[in-house]
Design a protein around this motif. Structure first.
Motif, PDB file in Angstrom:
ATOM      1  N   LEU A  18       0.833  -1.199   0.000  1.00 56.75           N
ATOM      2  CA  LEU A  18       0.000   0.000   0.000  1.00 56.75           C
ATOM      3  C   LEU A  18       0.866   1.246   0.000  1.00 56.75           C
ATOM      4  CD1 LEU A  18      -2.823   1.241   0.171  1.00 56.75           C
ATOM      5  CD2 LEU A  18      -2.594   1.183   2.658  1.00 56.75           C
ATOM      6  N   LYS A 200      -8.948   3.359  -6.904  1.00 50.19           N
ATOM      7  CA  LYS A 200      -8.749   2.036  -6.313  1.00 50.19           C
ATOM      8  C   LYS A 200      -9.291   2.030  -4.889  1.00 50.19           C
ATOM      9  CE  LYS A 200      -4.454   0.939  -8.797  1.00 50.19           C
ATOM     10  NZ  LYS A 200      -3.011   0.647  -8.647  1.00 50.19           N
ATOM     11  N   VAL A 202      -8.517  -0.235  -1.384  1.00 52.73           N
ATOM     12  CA  VAL A 202      -7.655  -1.240  -0.766  1.00 52.73           C
ATOM     13  C   VAL A 202      -8.192  -1.548   0.625  1.00 52.73           C
ATOM     14  CG1 VAL A 202      -5.310  -1.786  -0.006  1.00 52.73           C
ATOM     15  CG2 VAL A 202      -5.669  -0.362  -2.036  1.00 52.73           C
ATOM     16  N   ARG A 204      -6.991  -3.203   3.839  1.00 57.07           N
ATOM     17  CA  ARG A 204      -5.755  -3.696   4.441  1.00 57.07           C
ATOM     18  C   ARG A 204      -6.029  -4.893   5.355  1.00 57.07           C
ATOM     19  NH1 ARG A 204      -2.404   1.383   6.797  1.00 57.07           N
ATOM     20  NH2 ARG A 204      -3.279   2.995   5.467  1.00 57.07           N
TER      21      ARG A 204
END
Length: 284
Positions: A18, A200, A202, A204
């Motif tokens: 990331l 995007k 993400v 985690r």
């Protein structure tokens, strides 16, 4: 008719990847395939260096397509005047002088082919962005250094430069098992730019304790489901408004004490001189 959009979802990638993506996005804000270096002598209107009208499209930039981005990188000090010539189409345009390293010691003005001042000389900020109406034809940009030390700048003339950022969302939870659903809105968050679109998403550490998750936006028809083995659903440049409502459903394998951090990476047009924190953290 509402256009159909989808979003990219990357999950379980870990903080290291990331961070790498984040650094890449910061670089993408200023590194351009059609960036040209300043060429001296360009100290007078007669010797003005030619540049190309910027024509960035935000949906393309969100998909890492920078083919419409045109700019010039230069340096100026108090003894150096830089002139540039550009042919513009008719309509709303932007003059943007960006100082990527914090320098803002330049003065900028815009003139038409008859030497009429369209934008008066203005001392630059970190982002010196001015909207103006083009009549079409040749225009001249005059940049003058304000200090003895050189100031670096990037010049865009045409559509707004598209920049990028990310926002991390921390979702509150107590120890829980079974399906966990969280709904939150980013619509009123002043730390986020208007007209930003998602590039995007993400999640985690999704693989830690979870079998899958589903991200959806009520204003758009598609959602993306992530499992431990595959990501289903179409993937492409999103176009989904960042500042909207979001539904995320998590499917834990066991009792969990926390939820994955949701990181939205986004793009937005730089239409004024406002600066935004690159990666704020919001609690929802």
């Amino acid at each position: 008719m509402r256009r159909k959009y989808t979003t990219k979802l990357f999950a379980g990638l870990g903080v290291a990847l990331l961070t790498a993506i984040s650094c890449s996005f910061i670089l993408y804000a200023y590194e351009r395939p059609n960036n040209v270096a300043e060429v001296e002598p360009n100290n007078t209107r007669k010797t003005a260096q030619t540049t190309t009208q910027n024509n960035e499209i935000i949906e393309k930039v969100a998909d890492l397509d920078f083919s419409g981005r045109y700019s010039i990188s230069g340096k100026a000090d108090s003894t150096d005047d830089d002139w540039y010539k550009v042919v513009l189409t008719k309509g709303e345009q932007y003059l943007s002088v960006i100082h990527p390293y914090g320098d803002h010691a330049t003065c900028v003005e815009l003139l038409d082919s008859d030497n009429h001042v369209i934008i008066p000389e203005t001392y630059g900020t970190r982002r010196n962005v001015v909207k103006f109406d083009s009549e079409g034809g040749i225009y001249y940009v005059h940049i003058k250094g304000a200090l003895e030390e050189e100031s670096e700048y990037s010049l865009f003339v045409g559509t707004p430069m598209i920049s990028s950022g990310e926002v991390n969302v921390l979702l509150s939870t107590s120890p829980a098992s079974g399906t966990i659903k969280r709904t939150f809105s980013l619509a009123d968050e002043t730390v986020l730019p208007e007209n930003a679109i998602v590039s995007k998403i993400v999640l985690r550490d999704l693989l830690v304790g979870f079998s899958s998750a589903c991200v959806a936006n009520p204003d758009y028809p598609d959602s993306i489901t992530y499992s431990r083995t595959s990501s289903s659903g179409p993937v492409g440049s999103s176009g989904i408004s960042l500042k909207s409502s979001w539904d995320i459903t998590f499917y834990p394998k066991e009792t969990v004490k926390s939820l994955p951090v949701v990181s939205f990476q986004y793009c937005y047009p730089v239409c004024d001189s406002t600066m935004y924190e690159y990666s704020p953290t919001l609690k929802k």
